[in-house]
Design a protein around this motif. Structure first.
Motif, mmCIF file in Angstrom:
data_model
loop_
_atom_site.group_PDB
_atom_site.id
_atom_site.type_symbol
_atom_site.label_atom_id
_atom_site.label_comp_id
_atom_site.label_asym_id
_atom_site.label_seq_id
_atom_site.Cartn_x
_atom_site.Cartn_y
_atom_site.Cartn_z
ATOM 1 N N ASP A 236 -47.780 -144.979 -77.416
ATOM 2 C CA ASP A 236 -46.910 -145.892 -76.664
ATOM 3 C C ASP A 236 -47.588 -146.478 -75.431
ATOM 4 O O ASP A 236 -46.982 -147.293 -74.735
ATOM 5 N N ALA A 237 -48.792 -146.021 -75.124
ATOM 6 C CA ALA A 237 -49.420 -146.447 -73.862
ATOM 7 C C ALA A 237 -50.843 -146.955 -74.102
ATOM 8 O O ALA A 237 -51.817 -146.272 -73.782
ATOM 9 N N PRO A 238 -50.959 -148.174 -74.686
ATOM 10 C CA PRO A 238 -52.318 -148.695 -74.923
ATOM 11 C C PRO A 238 -53.059 -148.908 -73.610
ATOM 12 O O PRO A 238 -52.419 -149.175 -72.583
ATOM 13 N N PRO A 239 -54.387 -148.795 -73.640
ATOM 14 C CA PRO A 239 -55.129 -148.980 -72.383
ATOM 15 C C PRO A 239 -55.135 -150.450 -71.963
ATOM 16 O O PRO A 239 -55.046 -151.334 -72.808
ATOM 17 N N ASP A 240 -55.230 -150.688 -70.648
ATOM 18 C CA ASP A 240 -55.374 -152.068 -70.153
ATOM 19 C C ASP A 240 -56.852 -152.433 -70.231
ATOM 20 O O ASP A 240 -57.707 -151.581 -70.079
ATOM 21 N N GLY A 241 -57.125 -153.698 -70.408
ATOM 22 C CA GLY A 241 -58.514 -154.161 -70.364
ATOM 23 C C GLY A 241 -59.310 -153.639 -71.540
ATOM 24 O O GLY A 241 -58.751 -153.186 -72.533
ATOM 25 N N CYS A 242 -60.626 -153.679 -71.423
ATOM 26 C CA CYS A 242 -61.410 -153.311 -72.594
ATOM 27 C C CYS A 242 -62.241 -152.058 -72.381
ATOM 28 O O CYS A 242 -63.236 -151.837 -73.058
ATOM 29 N N ALA A 243 -61.818 -151.200 -71.445
ATOM 30 C CA ALA A 243 -62.557 -149.945 -71.280
ATOM 31 C C ALA A 243 -62.180 -148.986 -72.402
ATOM 32 O O ALA A 243 -61.001 -148.829 -72.721
ATOM 33 N N ALA A 244 -63.178 -148.371 -73.039
ATOM 34 C CA ALA A 244 -62.906 -147.409 -74.111
ATOM 35 C C ALA A 244 -62.263 -146.168 -73.493
ATOM 36 O O ALA A 244 -62.654 -145.741 -72.404
ATOM 37 N N ARG A 245 -61.267 -145.624 -74.180
ATOM 38 C CA ARG A 245 -60.568 -144.479 -73.599
ATOM 39 C C ARG A 245 -60.671 -143.271 -74.523
ATOM 40 O O ARG A 245 -60.399 -143.374 -75.713
ATOM 41 N N LEU A 246 -61.049 -142.143 -73.974
ATOM 42 C CA LEU A 246 -61.107 -140.888 -74.734
ATOM 43 C C LEU A 246 -60.301 -139.846 -73.981
ATOM 44 O O LEU A 246 -60.433 -139.727 -72.756
ATOM 45 N N LEU A 247 -59.458 -139.105 -74.698
ATOM 46 C CA LEU A 247 -58.611 -138.108 -74.037
ATOM 47 C C LEU A 247 -58.666 -136.775 -74.766
ATOM 48 O O LEU A 247 -58.546 -136.734 -76.002
ATOM 49 N N ASN A 248 -58.824 -135.701 -74.022
ATOM 50 C CA ASN A 248 -58.710 -134.357 -74.608
ATOM 51 C C ASN A 248 -57.241 -134.055 -74.898
ATOM 52 O O ASN A 248 -56.361 -134.369 -74.084
ATOM 53 N N VAL A 249 -56.990 -133.416 -76.039
ATOM 54 C CA VAL A 249 -55.647 -132.906 -76.341
ATOM 55 C C VAL A 249 -55.819 -131.420 -76.665
ATOM 56 O O VAL A 249 -56.217 -131.057 -77.773
ATOM 57 N N GLY A 250 -55.583 -130.591 -75.670
ATOM 58 C CA GLY A 250 -55.798 -129.154 -75.862
ATOM 59 C C GLY A 250 -54.804 -128.360 -75.037
ATOM 60 O O GLY A 250 -54.124 -128.906 -74.166
ATOM 61 N N ASN A 251 -54.755 -127.072 -75.309
ATOM 62 C CA ASN A 251 -53.795 -126.204 -74.625
ATOM 63 C C ASN A 251 -54.251 -125.867 -73.202
ATOM 64 O O ASN A 251 -53.461 -125.503 -72.359
ATOM 65 N N SER A 252 -55.579 -125.965 -73.012
ATOM 66 C CA SER A 252 -56.204 -125.646 -71.729
ATOM 67 C C SER A 252 -56.049 -124.172 -71.332
ATOM 68 O O SER A 252 -56.064 -123.840 -70.151
ATOM 69 N N ARG A 253 -55.861 -123.309 -72.334
ATOM 70 C CA ARG A 253 -55.826 -121.861 -72.098
ATOM 71 C C ARG A 253 -56.639 -121.181 -73.196
ATOM 72 O O ARG A 253 -56.069 -120.723 -74.190
ATOM 73 N N PRO A 254 -57.968 -121.138 -73.065
ATOM 74 C CA PRO A 254 -58.769 -120.554 -74.142
ATOM 75 C C PRO A 254 -58.399 -119.085 -74.366
ATOM 76 O O PRO A 254 -58.125 -118.361 -73.402
ATOM 77 N N THR A 255 -58.367 -118.688 -75.622
ATOM 78 C CA THR A 255 -57.961 -117.320 -75.965
ATOM 79 C C THR A 255 -58.968 -116.745 -76.947
ATOM 80 O O THR A 255 -59.411 -117.450 -77.865
ATOM 81 N N ALA A 256 -59.312 -115.476 -76.761
ATOM 82 C CA ALA A 256 -60.248 -114.825 -77.691
ATOM 83 C C ALA A 256 -59.657 -114.862 -79.099
ATOM 84 O O ALA A 256 -58.455 -114.613 -79.278
ATOM 85 N N VAL A 257 -60.502 -115.150 -80.072
ATOM 86 C CA VAL A 257 -60.019 -115.191 -81.456
ATOM 87 C C VAL A 257 -59.463 -113.814 -81.840
ATOM 88 O O VAL A 257 -58.471 -113.700 -82.564
ATOM 89 N N ARG A 258 -60.063 -112.757 -81.280
ATOM 90 C CA ARG A 258 -59.579 -111.391 -81.555
ATOM 91 C C ARG A 258 -58.124 -111.225 -81.090
ATOM 92 O O ARG A 258 -57.311 -110.564 -81.751
#
Ligand code: NAD
Length: 327
Positions: A236-258
């Motif tokens: 719903d929020a396209p970028p303005d202008g022609c700058a390429a946009r990259l965004l992380n989509v993560g939980n931001s809470r790394p957890t041991a696989v164990r």
């Protein structure tokens, strides 16, 4: 508003299509239903979408130019958004069949960008990239401004190639784009090739499971419902202008696989034996998303605690396994 979704029968694609249809959008789904993992699971995901009037589906390949002719996908003038999620995934599989990755992730991406150039009403092209592009970065958490010169796997190299192609098309042709770097997405209707799914299967069968690096390996596990919210907010929020946009989509809470395995054991009510092996070169030791940028741009934050998310996955998994066993 018609949204073209590639990879519509995939894990993330099917969830996002469902959410788009629920808010009244018309969705044209594309997927080649390949057999990299159980096509029956893909068909079951699709069945939940085809019950909606607003959904049309085309079983075709994004790497083939004929897919994007108007008699296959309908009137291109009606497409206002593209959500490009189709890809050949699998870090280790990319060492076995690199050409499948070139075809789906590079040729497919460029074929779609060429199609996007011809769409008069396109507002936004959103595509899936991956946390794997951070590769051998050691600085944590991973930020979008980090250098990404050293992919650790061929899968990561093809996802980075997609980002670069998008950057170039944005600059040359002004196509408004956002690339989403997803971090280990998990949840109901998930992917049987991913570790959490394989672990759940091993636990249910009473087989021992293999963990790389014992307790050192960590992932930023991100629940599917949170990912769907992020995708919709960004769409719903396209970028303005022609700058390429990259965004992380993560939980931001790394957890041991164990730790994740322990949560799975609790949720499934069974214990397992663990064998420890050396980590393959293509698997990074840990991932951790900085989500400052996506939070600033669309206000998105993940909401699902890992224990809750794993419980919801386990409930679905047990039920799905039963239905699959009885046809
Ligand atoms: P998925 O494999 O479940 O979905 C991808 C879908 O694309 C599949 O249904 C497949 O049949 C389809 N597909 C593959 N090649 C195609 C082609 N040439 N033409 C048409 N369809 C094709 O994967 P997913 O987990 O839903 O991932 C969606 C996107 O997110 C992918 O681009 C993936 O690389 C990226 N991603 C996923 C994760 C994750 O943890 N699930 C993490 C990082 C990035």
């Amino acid at each position: 508003m018609t949204i073209l979704v590639t990879g519509a029968a995939g894990f993330i694609g099917a969830h996002v299509c469902k959410a788009l249809l629920a808010r009244g959008a018309r969705v044209v789904g594309v997927d080649n239903l390949n057999d990299y993992y159980d096509p029956q699971l893909k068909r079951r995901r699709l069945a939940r979408l085809t019950e909606h009037d607003g959904f049309t589906f085309c079983q075709c390949d994004i790497a083939e130019q004929e897919t994007f002719s108007s008699d296959v996908l309908g009137n291109p003038e009606e497409i206002t958004e593209i959500l490009h999620l189709a890809a050949q995934a699998g870090v280790r599989y990319s060492m076995e069949d690199p050409f499948a990755f070139v075809k789906a992730n590079i040729l497919g991406h460029v074929t779609l960008l060429e199609f996007a150039r011809r769409l008069p009403k396109l507002r936004h092209f959103v595509y899936a990239s991956s946390s794997s592009v951070y590769g051998r970065n050691e600085a944590m958490p991973f930020r979008e401004s980090d250098r990404v010169d050293h992919p650790g796997s061929f899968y990561a190299a093809t996802k980075r190639a997609g980002e670069l192609a998008s950057d170039c098309y944005q600059y040359l042709y002004g196509i408004p784009q956002t690339g989403l770097r997803f971090f280990t997405v998990y949840g109901p209707w998930g992917r049987p090739d991913m570790a959490y799914f394989k672990f759940a299967e091993a636990i249910m069968r009473g087989e021992s499971l293999t963990l790389y690096d014992g307790s050192a390996l960590a992932r930023d596990f991100t629940y599917i419902d949170d990912v769907v919210e992020a995708v919709l907010a960004v769409l719903d929020a396209p970028p303005d202008g022609c700058a390429a946009r990259l965004l992380n989509v993560g939980n931001s809470r790394p957890t041991a696989v164990r730790t994740m395995v322990g949560l799975l054991e609790d949720a499934l009510g069974r214990k397992t034996n663990i064998q420890v092996m050396d980590r393959p070169a293509a698997d990074v030791e840990s991932t951790w998303a900085s989500i400052d940028k996506i939070r600033d741009i669309v206000g998105w934050e993940p909401k699902t605690d890992l224990a809750d998310g794993i419980r919801r996955f386990a409930t679905w998994f047990v039920e799905y396994r039963e239905t699959a066993r009885h046809g």
